[in-house]
Scaffold this active site. Sequence first.
Site, PDB file in Angstrom:
ATOM      1  N   THR A  99      28.529  40.474  49.675  1.00 58.97           N
ATOM      2  CA  THR A  99      29.006  39.018  50.033  1.00 58.97           C
ATOM      3  C   THR A  99      29.085  38.717  51.649  1.00 58.97           C
ATOM      4  OG1 THR A  99      30.795  37.422  50.032  1.00 58.97           O
ATOM      5  CG2 THR A  99      31.328  39.875  50.474  1.00 58.97           C
ATOM      6  N   TYR A 125      39.426  40.293  51.397  1.00 60.41           N
ATOM      7  CA  TYR A 125      38.397  40.187  50.531  1.00 60.41           C
ATOM      8  C   TYR A 125      37.063  40.889  51.302  1.00 60.41           C
ATOM      9  CZ  TYR A 125      34.462  38.740  47.740  1.00 60.41           C
ATOM     10  OH  TYR A 125      33.090  38.736  47.032  1.00 60.41           O
TER      11      TYR A 125
END
Length: 283
Positions: A99, A125
Amino acid sequence: MKILITGANGLLGHELASVLKDHSLILLSHSQLDISYSDSVNKEIDSHSPDIIINSAAYTQVDLCESNYDLAFASNATGPKNLAIKCKQLNIPLIHISTDYVFEGNLEKNSPLEETDKLGPKTVYGKTKLEGEKLVMENCDKYFILRTAWLYGEGKNFVKTMIGLSKKNKELKVVNDQVGCPTYAKDLAKAIKEIIDKKSEKYGIYHVTNKGEVSWYEFAKKIFEIKKIEIKVNPCTSEEFPRPAPRPHYSVLNNQKWINAGFTPLRNYEEALKEYLESLKDE
């Protein structure tokens, strides 16, 4: 080729199942395989003997990650490590999805981020996904780590949310100080198919997103423009919509390394968005 896909019920997993249907697929949802348990990983992979593994499993609820560190780490770091160890043991490639959240995401950075740029995630995250990248590299020789961003497709996503909100509101506020690359999951799945079909051994980290950069505000306006939805969209700052996890202000990913490796560049985000919206005729 026999391909094992983790997180098969997810947004990307759904597209992979369609795009790779000419291969022999082992589609495993989280309920069928929790990759954070090494015993389960070993047992499941041994029973199928795949030629390659695609890991699209992850704990992606960014805000919930802030209060569920152990769960996020298990899914985003321990899980990829377990898969990497098994892939090395079997001498097969691992394609792992990462990501844009692994970067700092400062708005001062206004040129697309390269794979070698400074990392510095500000969220649980992002931190657990970065740890997952490191553990894949440490435990597997044959890996593709594909960093992507602003993914949409089957299931809950920003595009559907905007369309839904337009049916209940005459005007909307959307943040204009977060800039990134909206990416159609189908296009990412096709990029993964290219790696597999070429039997590529150009292992490493790659940025893979649709072309173009926009803010969430600009993206929302483009959605409504294509759908011919008349609604007033007002720009606002991130501070007006406080969230448990801070979002990157600038996380546009440079795809040049992907292109230099001989892979096909993904199309412009507007073209991809039009195709996706066409598939949502009834919404």
